[in-house]
Design an enzyme around this catalytic site. Structure first.
Site, PDB file in Angstrom:
ATOM      1  N   LYS A 282       9.418   3.432  -2.277  1.00  0.00           N
ATOM      2  CA  LYS A 282       9.150   3.333  -0.984  1.00  0.00           C
ATOM      3  C   LYS A 282      10.328   2.268  -0.352  1.00  0.00           C
ATOM      4  O   LYS A 282      10.886   1.678  -1.656  1.00  0.00           O
ATOM      5  CB  LYS A 282       7.884   2.493  -0.469  1.00  0.00           C
ATOM      6  CG  LYS A 282       7.693   1.831  -0.659  1.00  0.00           C
ATOM      7  CD  LYS A 282       6.047   0.679  -0.305  1.00  0.00           C
ATOM      8  CE  LYS A 282       6.751   0.606   0.947  1.00  0.00           C
ATOM      9  NZ  LYS A 282       6.687  -1.131   1.079  1.00  0.00           N
TER      10      LYS A 282
ATOM     11  N   HIS B  66       2.475   2.271  -4.061  1.00  0.00           N
ATOM     12  CA  HIS B  66       1.422   2.010  -5.635  1.00  0.00           C
ATOM     13  C   HIS B  66       0.106   1.498  -4.527  1.00  0.00           C
ATOM     14  O   HIS B  66      -0.917   1.256  -5.726  1.00  0.00           O
ATOM     15  CB  HIS B  66       2.459   0.388  -5.572  1.00  0.00           C
ATOM     16  CG  HIS B  66       1.939  -0.506  -4.762  1.00  0.00           C
ATOM     17  ND1 HIS B  66       3.041  -0.934  -4.177  1.00  0.00           N
ATOM     18  CD2 HIS B  66       1.448  -1.750  -5.530  1.00  0.00           C
ATOM     19  CE1 HIS B  66       2.102  -1.903  -3.323  1.00  0.00           C
ATOM     20  NE2 HIS B  66       1.534  -2.473  -4.295  1.00  0.00           N
TER      21      HIS B  66
ATOM     22  N   HIS C 296       0.838   2.136   3.137  1.00  0.00           N
ATOM     23  CA  HIS C 296      -0.296   1.033   1.861  1.00  0.00           C
ATOM     24  C   HIS C 296      -1.963   1.671   2.668  1.00  0.00           C
ATOM     25  O   HIS C 296      -2.765   2.073   2.866  1.00  0.00           O
ATOM     26  CB  HIS C 296      -0.124   0.565   2.113  1.00  0.00           C
ATOM     27  CG  HIS C 296       1.150  -0.287   1.057  1.00  0.00           C
ATOM     28  ND1 HIS C 296       2.433   0.369   0.077  1.00  0.00           N
ATOM     29  CD2 HIS C 296       1.624  -1.654   0.820  1.00  0.00           C
ATOM     30  CE1 HIS C 296       2.445   0.169  -0.358  1.00  0.00           C
ATOM     31  NE2 HIS C 296       2.329  -0.723   0.201  1.00  0.00           N
TER      32      HIS C 296
HETATM   33  C1  BG6 Z   1       4.948  -3.867  -0.503  1.00  0.00           C
HETATM   34  C2  BG6 Z   1       5.166  -4.894  -0.026  1.00  0.00           C
HETATM   35  O1  BG6 Z   1       4.901  -2.446  -1.019  1.00  0.00           O
HETATM   36  O2  BG6 Z   1       3.375  -4.262  -0.777  1.00  0.00           O
HETATM   37  C3  BG6 Z   1       4.875  -6.010   0.149  1.00  0.00           C
HETATM   38  O3  BG6 Z   1       6.731  -4.795   0.152  1.00  0.00           O
HETATM   39  C4  BG6 Z   1       3.979  -6.671  -0.244  1.00  0.00           C
HETATM   40  O4  BG6 Z   1       5.730  -6.575   1.403  1.00  0.00           O
HETATM   41  C5  BG6 Z   1       3.022  -5.998  -1.166  1.00  0.00           C
HETATM   42  O5  BG6 Z   1       3.748  -8.023  -0.247  1.00  0.00           O
HETATM   43  C6  BG6 Z   1       1.739  -5.726  -1.358  1.00  0.00           C
HETATM   44  O6  BG6 Z   1       1.539  -5.405  -2.652  1.00  0.00           O
HETATM   45  P1  BG6 Z   1       0.115  -6.091  -3.328  1.00  0.00           P
HETATM   46  O7  BG6 Z   1       0.093  -5.468  -5.086  1.00  0.00           O
HETATM   47  O8  BG6 Z   1       0.916  -7.268  -4.304  1.00  0.00           O
HETATM   48  O9  BG6 Z   1      -0.766  -6.020  -2.914  1.00  0.00           O
END
Ligand code: BG6
Length: 473
Positions: free
Chosen positions: A140, A170, A232
């Site tokens: 992404k 993810h 997400h």
């Molecule tokens: C990422 C974003 O995709 O996801 C970030 O680019 C964000 O800005 C992150 O902090 C959060 O993911 P996780 O898994 O750390 O909660």
């Protein structure tokens, strides 16, 4: 075309010297080796003027940073690791890749590089023959709006079959997110209430108590809507709201999710409040007059038979009071207030804490001890121990190597999700300032109704006498 039954037999990653490789890919590779799932050449590519020895050293530093070097697995990784130093626009880089791939029938190419480089690498993979019978994993952000996502899909389809394209989000690799789907469709008690007749509203909050952490340049191109909402949070919404798939294969799951995305009504400017934390403009790489949002709160409607009229409130932001992602599915109040005169809002609900803890709870009213028929709110809580889980990258890369696309986004879904946010991207309206450590600009309160209010995730208490409920943990 690579049939899903074929496992990949070489792992190629572009961007081998970059940040993503350092933070996520090397730890995931070590974990895959430990599980015996990476018995193949691992080929890193970058244009950094490095040697293989330097890349091995970088891998070690990455594992140290992640807090775990397994000497045996690391030694195996070093044995399998190759390095190609070259420009992504230079056909010679891909000739070298072709040579390094000799003997591999189904390589997997992972594009852990800036999106602007995707088209040139994909074209070179096709022209050099390295895309034949191969899979591709795309990081992404997948485009920056609907038009660019469509253009990127066209480029990818020029070189790969859709079944060989794995678009990473993810969040879908998180155990708690998969549990949403499982919990919904493995329990009978939920289905009768999971609709417009019983659900008052749904709230999803992704709060982070830190700023942009030196990624100002990246964030200036992105903002909260593109960074986490389009992908997400809409993915989480889809899992929460979709109908049951007819099977648990990737195609059935994707089909139901797509139907849900298509039911989402495109956002209008008055559905959205955008904010920016004070101090963002002083971050390195950020314009002094930046209009990029570090906070977004929005009201989403899903025009399906199940959800018509139920608002889905979504909120995401940096520099908020806590780091937590939480869903609250608030149920309607009983038709008559027989006992208490007024039911407090949000007293009967399902709450899903997706991170950092994994918690599932039901909010209910019970009788307060005493003569009066007066009530109090209680929560029935199930906590899950997440210490020994696969990381999202380990899970997703393992799935892609096996050809399982269930946790990846399809071309149609990614475009349908962009179609939802597209009308409110790059709005010519100023973002509203908010103090770091607050819940965003005051105007965000206007997104939800006064009666409902926002549900702010709180730090999750660890009960002193915590016991693990049967079947959990
Ligand atoms: C990422 C974003 O995709 O996801 C970030 O680019 C964000 O800005 C992150 O902090 C959060 O993911 P996780 O898994 O750390 O909660």
């Amino acid at each position: 075309m690579t049939p899903a039954s074929h496992s990949s037999d070489a792992f190629v990653f572009f961007g081998a010297t970059g940040d993503l490789a350092y933070k996520k890919i090397f730890p995931a590779l070590q974990a895959l080796i430990r599980r015996g799932e990476l018995d193949m050449p691992v080929i890193g590519i970058a244009k950094a003027g490095w040697t293989l020895e330097q890349l091995r050293q970088r891998a070690r530093e990455s594992l140290e940073h992640a807090g775990e070097v397994d000497e045996q697995a690391y030694a195996q990784l070093c044995r399998r690791l190759h390095y190609i130093d070259g420009d992504y626009a230079d056909p010679d880089t891909f000739r070298k890749l072709g040579k390094a791939l000799a003997g591999a029938m189904h390589p997997l190419h992972y594009l852990a590089i800036p999106p602007s480089l995707f088209p040139s690498v994909i074209k070179q993979l096709a022209e050099s023959g390295c895309a034949r019978d191969a899979r591709v994993v795309v990081e992404k952000p997948f485009g920056r709006d609907l038009a660019s996502a469509r253009a990127l899909n066209r480029v990818l389809h020029g070189a790969f079959e859709e079944s060989s394209i794995f678009r990473i989000d993810h969040y879908l690799g998180k155990e708690a997110v998969q549990n949403l789907l499982y919990f919904r469709f493995a329990n009978t008690f939920l289905e009768p209430v999971w609709n417009r007749d019983y659900v008052q509203s749904v709230q999803i909050t992704m709060a982070e108590d830190f700023g942009v952490q030196g990624r100002g340049g990246f964030y200036e191109e992105t903002g909260a809507l593109r960074d986490v909402v389009q992908n997400h949070l809409l993915q989480v919404t889809a899992l929460l709201a979709m109908d049951a798939p007819v099977g648990h294969d990737a195609a059935s799951l994707r089909a139901e999710k797509l139907r849900l995305f298509r039911g989402m009504r495109p956002l209008r400017p008055d559905d959205v409040v955008r904010g920016q934390f004070d101090g963002y403009r002083d971050e390195p790489g950020v314009a002094k007059d930046s209009n990029v949002e570090t906070f977004a709160a929005l009201r989403l409607h899903i025009d399906t038979w199940r959800w018509a009229g139920v608002p889905f409130y979504i909120r995401a932001g940096k520099s908020l009071p806590v780091t937590a992602t939480e869903i609250l599915v608030d149920l309607k109040v009983p038709p008559l207030a027989i006992f208490d005169t007024i039911e407090p809002p949000q007293s009967n609900y399902f709450r899903f804490r997706l991170s950092p803890e994994v918690v599932l709870s039901t909010g209910a009213r019970v009788k307060r001890p005493g003569e009066d028929m007066r009530g109090q709110s209680v929560e029935l809580v199930a906590r899950r121990d997440i210490t020994d889980q696969q990381t999202p990258y380990e899970r997703l890369l393992g799935d892609a190597l096996r050809g399982d696309a269930s946790l990846f986004t399809s071309d149609e879904s990614v475009e349908a999700a962009w179609a939802v946010v597209d009308p409110v991207l790059d709005l010519d309206m100023p973002v509203l300032p908010y103090a770091p450590g607050s819940w965003g600009p005051a105007a965000a309160a206007g997104v939800v109704t006064e009666l409902e209010g926002w549900h702010d995730p709180a730090p999750e208490p660890i009960p002193e006498n915590a016991t693990t409920p049967p079947g959990v943990g």
